[in-house]
Design a protein around this motif. Structure first.
Motif, PDB file in Angstrom:
ATOM      1  N   ARG A 106      18.864  19.057  43.774  1.00  0.00           N
ATOM      2  CA  ARG A 106      17.562  18.508  44.288  1.00  0.00           C
ATOM      3  C   ARG A 106      17.696  18.238  45.963  1.00  0.00           C
ATOM      4  O   ARG A 106      17.011  18.275  46.856  1.00  0.00           O
ATOM      5  CB  ARG A 106      17.116  17.182  43.495  1.00  0.00           C
ATOM      6  N   ASP A 107      18.608  18.224  46.108  1.00  0.00           N
ATOM      7  CA  ASP A 107      19.111  17.228  48.117  1.00  0.00           C
ATOM      8  C   ASP A 107      18.752  18.664  48.561  1.00  0.00           C
ATOM      9  O   ASP A 107      18.841  18.341  49.206  1.00  0.00           O
ATOM     10  CB  ASP A 107      20.452  16.634  47.816  1.00  0.00           C
ATOM     11  N   LEU A 108      19.715  19.490  48.142  1.00  0.00           N
ATOM     12  CA  LEU A 108      20.338  20.575  48.779  1.00  0.00           C
ATOM     13  C   LEU A 108      18.924  21.619  48.631  1.00  0.00           C
ATOM     14  O   LEU A 108      18.548  21.946  50.033  1.00  0.00           O
ATOM     15  CB  LEU A 108      21.126  21.755  47.408  1.00  0.00           C
ATOM     16  N   PHE A 109      18.072  21.879  47.784  1.00  0.00           N
ATOM     17  CA  PHE A 109      16.362  21.951  47.664  1.00  0.00           C
ATOM     18  C   PHE A 109      15.567  21.303  48.925  1.00  0.00           C
ATOM     19  O   PHE A 109      14.256  21.613  49.986  1.00  0.00           O
ATOM     20  CB  PHE A 109      15.896  22.593  46.908  1.00  0.00           C
ATOM     21  N   VAL A 110      15.738  19.712  48.423  1.00  0.00           N
ATOM     22  CA  VAL A 110      14.890  19.700  49.639  1.00  0.00           C
ATOM     23  C   VAL A 110      15.839  19.764  50.975  1.00  0.00           C
ATOM     24  O   VAL A 110      14.512  19.478  52.333  1.00  0.00           O
ATOM     25  CB  VAL A 110      15.019  18.084  49.900  1.00  0.00           C
ATOM     26  N   LYS A 111      16.368  19.381  51.574  1.00  0.00           N
ATOM     27  CA  LYS A 111      17.239  19.990  52.803  1.00  0.00           C
ATOM     28  C   LYS A 111      16.822  21.302  53.614  1.00  0.00           C
ATOM     29  O   LYS A 111      17.132  21.333  54.923  1.00  0.00           O
ATOM     30  CB  LYS A 111      18.857  19.578  52.753  1.00  0.00           C
ATOM     31  N   THR A 112      16.973  21.805  52.541  1.00  0.00           N
ATOM     32  CA  THR A 112      16.431  23.416  52.742  1.00  0.00           C
ATOM     33  C   THR A 112      15.489  24.029  53.339  1.00  0.00           C
ATOM     34  O   THR A 112      15.291  25.588  53.136  1.00  0.00           O
ATOM     35  CB  THR A 112      17.903  23.818  52.213  1.00  0.00           C
ATOM     36  N   GLY A 113      14.201  23.453  52.513  1.00  0.00           N
ATOM     37  CA  GLY A 113      13.011  23.798  52.703  1.00  0.00           C
ATOM     38  C   GLY A 113      11.862  23.124  51.897  1.00  0.00           C
ATOM     39  O   GLY A 113      12.616  22.103  51.383  1.00  0.00           O
ATOM     40  N   LYS A 114      11.035  23.206  51.739  1.00  0.00           N
ATOM     41  CA  LYS A 114       9.857  22.565  51.481  1.00  0.00           C
ATOM     42  C   LYS A 114       9.286  22.377  49.901  1.00  0.00           C
ATOM     43  O   LYS A 114       8.923  21.742  49.248  1.00  0.00           O
ATOM     44  CB  LYS A 114       8.367  22.361  51.964  1.00  0.00           C
ATOM     45  N   GLU A 115      10.038  23.818  49.931  1.00  0.00           N
ATOM     46  CA  GLU A 115       9.989  24.149  47.913  1.00  0.00           C
ATOM     47  C   GLU A 115      11.211  23.053  47.143  1.00  0.00           C
ATOM     48  O   GLU A 115      12.349  23.330  47.012  1.00  0.00           O
ATOM     49  CB  GLU A 115      10.006  25.606  47.254  1.00  0.00           C
ATOM     50  N   PRO A 116      10.608  22.398  46.366  1.00  0.00           N
ATOM     51  CA  PRO A 116      11.900  21.395  45.666  1.00  0.00           C
ATOM     52  C   PRO A 116      11.998  21.910  44.394  1.00  0.00           C
ATOM     53  O   PRO A 116      11.431  22.788  44.079  1.00  0.00           O
ATOM     54  CB  PRO A 116      11.027  19.845  45.085  1.00  0.00           C
ATOM     55  N   LEU A 117      13.302  21.535  43.911  1.00  0.00           N
ATOM     56  CA  LEU A 117      14.069  22.451  43.013  1.00  0.00           C
ATOM     57  C   LEU A 117      13.408  22.038  41.676  1.00  0.00           C
ATOM     58  O   LEU A 117      13.210  23.883  41.322  1.00  0.00           O
ATOM     59  CB  LEU A 117      15.561  21.377  42.725  1.00  0.00           C
ATOM     60  N   GLU A 118      12.371  21.392  41.333  1.00  0.00           N
ATOM     61  CA  GLU A 118      12.032  21.511  40.082  1.00  0.00           C
ATOM     62  C   GLU A 118      10.355  22.936  40.082  1.00  0.00           C
ATOM     63  O   GLU A 118      10.378  22.974  39.182  1.00  0.00           O
ATOM     64  CB  GLU A 118      11.113  20.390  39.562  1.00  0.00           C
ATOM     65  N   ARG A 119      10.210  23.623  41.310  1.00  0.00           N
ATOM     66  CA  ARG A 119       9.802  23.925  41.873  1.00  0.00           C
ATOM     67  C   ARG A 119       9.795  25.441  41.230  1.00  0.00           C
ATOM     68  O   ARG A 119       9.281  26.675  41.291  1.00  0.00           O
ATOM     69  CB  ARG A 119       8.735  24.130  42.734  1.00  0.00           C
ATOM     70  N   CYS A 120      11.547  25.603  41.022  1.00  0.00           N
ATOM     71  CA  CYS A 120      12.010  27.547  41.298  1.00  0.00           C
ATOM     72  C   CYS A 120      13.053  27.228  40.317  1.00  0.00           C
ATOM     73  O   CYS A 120      12.607  27.578  39.884  1.00  0.00           O
ATOM     74  CB  CYS A 120      13.140  26.666  42.699  1.00  0.00           C
ATOM     75  N   VAL A 121      12.943  25.858  39.309  1.00  0.00           N
ATOM     76  CA  VAL A 121      13.357  25.919  38.170  1.00  0.00           C
ATOM     77  C   VAL A 121      13.168  25.228  37.451  1.00  0.00           C
ATOM     78  O   VAL A 121      12.781  23.748  37.994  1.00  0.00           O
ATOM     79  CB  VAL A 121      14.895  25.935  37.852  1.00  0.00           C
ATOM     80  N   GLN A 122      12.822  25.429  36.498  1.00  0.00           N
ATOM     81  CA  GLN A 122      13.219  24.445  35.353  1.00  0.00           C
ATOM     82  C   GLN A 122      13.765  23.621  33.956  1.00  0.00           C
ATOM     83  O   GLN A 122      15.058  24.409  34.358  1.00  0.00           O
ATOM     84  CB  GLN A 122      12.129  25.233  33.748  1.00  0.00           C
TER      85      GLN A 122
END
Length: 473
Positions: A64-80
C-alpha cells in the motif's frame, strides 16, 4: 537525474525501480528471463492456474505504501485483497483439527482451548506476548532501517524466553521454546510450522523466529484475487507507468567499476551499460556464483539450504462447502508438513473444478528424489482434501531445481532474524562497493513478499537521500 541499472525484475527490484523513477531518476531493469516477478511465478494449463511461489500476502501495508508513494492510484484499485478467514486450519499428527481465525488473539486462544484442551490457548497467548516483545525490539532496526555497518547488535537474542532447569540455561532455538514453554506436542508442531514455511528448521532457527507466528496472527493473511501473480503484474505496470524501462532476455555478467565504485553493468552479449548506480535485485547466491558481484558482499547469514517443493493439482469437481483457503497438515513419520492452498477463485480454474496447490520446504541434497517427496506430500494432503485421488485430473511438480533454473537460486531465502550470533542476517542493502546496492529476498531485511518490498524502499532511500537516510517512515 541519475542513470540507474537494476539487475533482475523480482518484487524487491521492481519496488526499488518504481520509487527511484518517481524520484526523477532514469531507471532500466535488466532481466535474464523473459518475464518479471522472480520467484512469484505462475503455472497455467487447461484452464487451471497456480501460484508457484508465495500464495498469501502478509503486511499488505508495505505494498500500500509503495503504491501511494509512486502514484495516485492506491493498491486496492489495482488488485483485490481479501482477508483469509479462518487464517489456517491445522491437522495434527494425532488427527486433531483446529481452525485459527485471522488476526484475532482472543479467537485463537479460544479455538486452541476448544480443540486441544483447557490451558492450551493460554500457553499460546503467553508465548505471543513474549513474541511481541521480540517484535517490538527488532521491528524498527531489523525491518525499517538499513543494516548497520556493524550488525553485531543483531547477534543477541531479543526473545525473552523463560529459563528452566537447575542451571537456568537460556532458550536459544525455536524448538527449545516449544519444548519448554508450550509443552503440548501439537502446540510445538504449530510453532514449528511457521518456521518451516519460511524455510527454517525449528531445531536451528533462533528463538527470535517467534516473531513469525506473531506477525501472521497479529497482522493477518491476505489473498490477491487471481493469484499472487496479479500483485507482481500490478507492480510491473506501476513501474511502466513511472517510465521504468525493462529489457528482458538480458543476462548481466558483471558489475563494471571505475575509480573504485560501480559504474555500470556488462551483459552476456558484450553490451556495456553505463550507470551512476547499480541495484542488484537478483538472488545474491546466483550473482556471487556467476562472478557478477564481488566476494565481499557475501551474506553474513548461514544458508539453511531448504528449497520449496510445489505440487499443482487439477481436481475434478468443486470443493466441499466447509473447505478453507489454507490447511497445514503437520508432518508425521516420513511425511513432511504440507501447506494446502484451496483458493475459491474462479479465475484459477474451469467452472465446476478446483485448483489446489501443495507446498513443503525440504533440504536440497544432491540426488534427492523429488518425485517421491511429491508423492508423500500428495498422500498427506488427503487429510485436507477429501477424495483427492479420485478427483485428480493431472498434477505438475515444481522442485528446487525448477527454482534454480528460473531464479538462479534453489533455496528459499528466509526473513532476517536476530539472535543466533548474527547467522540469520542477509546481505546489507549498501554493499562495500560504492554505488552498488542490494534488494530483493536475499538482501536485508530478507525473504518473503513483504520483506522484499521493504528492501526496495530501503535501497531507494539510500540512493535518493544518501548517507542521511535513516530508514522508512
Amino acid at each position: 537525474m541519475a542513470r540507474i541499472a537494476v539487475i533482475g525484475a523480482g518484487l524487491g527490484a521492481m519496488a526499488a525501480a518504481a520509487r527511484l523513477a518517481v524520484a526523477g531518476h532514469r531507471v532500466t531493469v535488466y532481466e535474464r528471463t523473459e518475464t518479471y516477478g522472480g520467484a512469484v511465478g505462475r503455472l497455467e494449463r487447461d484452464g487451471f492456474a497456480f501460484d508457484t511461489g508465495p500464495g498469501l500476502l502478509q503486511l499488505p501495508a508495505v505494498y500500500r505504501d509503495l503504491f501511494v508513494k509512486t502514484g495516485k492510484e492506491p493498491l486496492e484499485r489495482c488488485v483485490q485483497l481479501t482477508e483469509v478467514d479462518p487464517a489456517s486450519r491445522h491437522v495434527f499428527a494425532d488427527g486433531t483439527r483446529v481452525d485459527l481465525p485471522n488476526a484475532s488473539r482472543a479467537g485463537t486462544v479460544a479455538a486452541l482451548d476448544a480443540a486441544l484442551g483447557a490451558g492450551a490457548g493460554e500457553r499460546w497467548g503467553d508465548f505471543l506476548v513474549r513474541a511481541r516483545d521480540a517484535w517490538d525490539r527488532t521491528r524498527r532496526p531489523l525491518l525499517e532501517e538499513p543494516q548497520p555497518a556493524d550488525p553485531s547488535v543483531f547477534g543477541r537474542e531479543p526473545y525473552p524466553a523463560l529459563k528452566a532447569g537447575f542451571l537456568r540455561r537460556p532458550t536459544t532455538t525455536l524448538a527449545q521454546i516449544g519444548a519448554r514453554e508450550l509443552r503440548d506436542p501439537r502446540l510445538v508442531a504449530l510453532l514449528g510450522s511457521y518456521a518451516l514455511s519460511h524455510g527454517f528448521d525449528p531445531d536451528t532457527a533462533p528463538a527470535s523466529a517467534a516473531v513469525l507466528p506473531y506477525m501472521e496472527q497479529t497482522f493477518g493473511s491476505w489473498y490477491v484475487a487471481g493469484g499472487m501473480r496479479a500483485l507482481a503484474t500490478a507492480v510491473f505496470e506501476r513501474c511502466r507507468q513511472r517510465r521504468v524501462e525493462f529489457v528482458f532476455g538480458a543476462e548481466v555478467t558483471e558489475v563494471r567499476t571505475r575509480d573504485g565504485r560501480a559504474a555500470g553493468i556488462g551483459l552476456a552479449d558484450g553490451t556495456a551499460v553505463e550507470a551512476d548506480h547499480v541495484v542488484a535485485g537478483a538472488p545474491v547466491p546466483a550473482l556471487l556464483r556467476d562472478g557478477v558481484l564481488p566476494e565481499d558482499v557475501r551474506p553474513r547469514h548461514r544458508t539453511e539450504g531448504t528449497g520449496r517443493v510445489t505440487v499443482c493439482l487439477a481436481l475434478r469437481g468443486a470443493r466441499e462447502a466447509d473447505a478453507v483457503h489454507r490447511t497445514v497438515v503437520h508432518g508425521v513419520d516420513d511425511h513432511p508438513t504440507v501447506t494446502v492452498l484451496r483458493p475459491d477463485d474462479p479465475a484459477l480454474r474451469p467452472d465446476g473444478h478446483e485448483a489446489v496447490t501443495l507446498t513443503a520446504t525440504q533440504y536440497v541434497w544432491p540426488g534427492t528424489d523429488w518425485s517421491e517427496i511429491a508423492a508423500r506430500m500428495t498422500a498427506h494432503a488427503e487429510a485436507a482434501v477429501p477424495g483427492l485421488r479420485e478427483r485428480l485430473l493431472w498434477q505438475e511438480v515444481r522442485t528446487p531445481e525448477d527454482t534454480l533454473r528460473e531464479t538462479g537460486a534453489a533455496e528459499v531465502p528466509g526473513p532476517a532474524l536476530a539472535g543466533g550470533g548474527g547467522r540469520f542476517l542477509p546481505a546489507a542493502n549498501l554493499s562495500p562497493l560504492p554505488g552498488l546496492y542490494l534488494a530483493g529476498g536475499w538482501a536485508h531485511p530478507g525473504g518473503g513478499l513483504a520483506h522484499a518490498g521493504m528492501s526496495g524502499a530501503l535501497v531507494a532511500g539510500l540512493i535518493v537521500e544518501g548517507s542521511d537516510f535513516r530508514g522508512s517512515q
